[in-house]
Design a protein around this motif. Sequence first.
Motif, PDB file in Angstrom:
ATOM      1  N   LYS A 153     -58.135  24.813 -11.618  1.00 30.78           N
ATOM      2  CA  LYS A 153     -58.071  26.244 -11.947  1.00 30.78           C
ATOM      3  C   LYS A 153     -59.166  26.810 -11.454  1.00 30.78           C
ATOM      4  O   LYS A 153     -59.607  27.959 -11.616  1.00 30.78           O
ATOM      5  N   ARG A 154     -59.876  26.153 -11.882  1.00 32.12           N
ATOM      6  CA  ARG A 154     -61.371  26.344 -11.819  1.00 32.12           C
ATOM      7  C   ARG A 154     -61.887  26.572 -10.472  1.00 32.12           C
ATOM      8  O   ARG A 154     -62.567  27.278 -10.300  1.00 32.12           O
ATOM      9  N   ILE A 155     -61.240  25.063  -9.927  1.00 29.21           N
ATOM     10  CA  ILE A 155     -61.821  25.236  -7.722  1.00 29.21           C
ATOM     11  C   ILE A 155     -60.991  27.068  -7.862  1.00 29.21           C
ATOM     12  O   ILE A 155     -62.020  27.515  -6.805  1.00 29.21           O
ATOM     13  N   ALA A 156     -59.874  27.177  -8.093  1.00 31.27           N
ATOM     14  CA  ALA A 156     -58.768  28.859  -6.894  1.00 31.27           C
ATOM     15  C   ALA A 156     -60.278  29.145  -7.987  1.00 31.27           C
ATOM     16  O   ALA A 156     -59.760  30.517  -7.041  1.00 31.27           O
ATOM     17  N   ASP A 157     -60.154  29.927  -9.351  1.00 26.42           N
ATOM     18  CA  ASP A 157     -61.201  31.064  -9.729  1.00 26.42           C
ATOM     19  C   ASP A 157     -61.993  30.718  -8.340  1.00 26.42           C
ATOM     20  O   ASP A 157     -62.761  31.979  -8.384  1.00 26.42           O
TER      21      ASP A 157
END
Length: 102
Positions: A84-88
């Motif tokens: 999720k952090r990568i996607a954000d």
Amino acid sequence: MTNPHGVHIARLLPWAGSDGKPCFLLTDGDGYLTRIADNVESVQLDMAGELLDHIDDLLTGPGATSDQLRYGLARMSESLRDVKRIADSRGARLSGPVADGN
């Protein structure tokens, strides 16, 4: 990726600070820390894929214990947080650079 002079991206890094808060890098998209962040993201995504394969095997195989499932779920939670952090981070970079006043 190189931006015109004076244009920087505030990149969310794929790790948190010692206090658990997000870390950002003000960058033109090129440089040593950018390459480290890219490598860390790549490792995290590869690990997520391997974890998915392992959990699939665990769920389709006979006799998974509650401890195995609990452990797998804990690792999946950690992995999902990383992904999720990568996607954000990538989503924020797609929305465009921020002009630097310098």
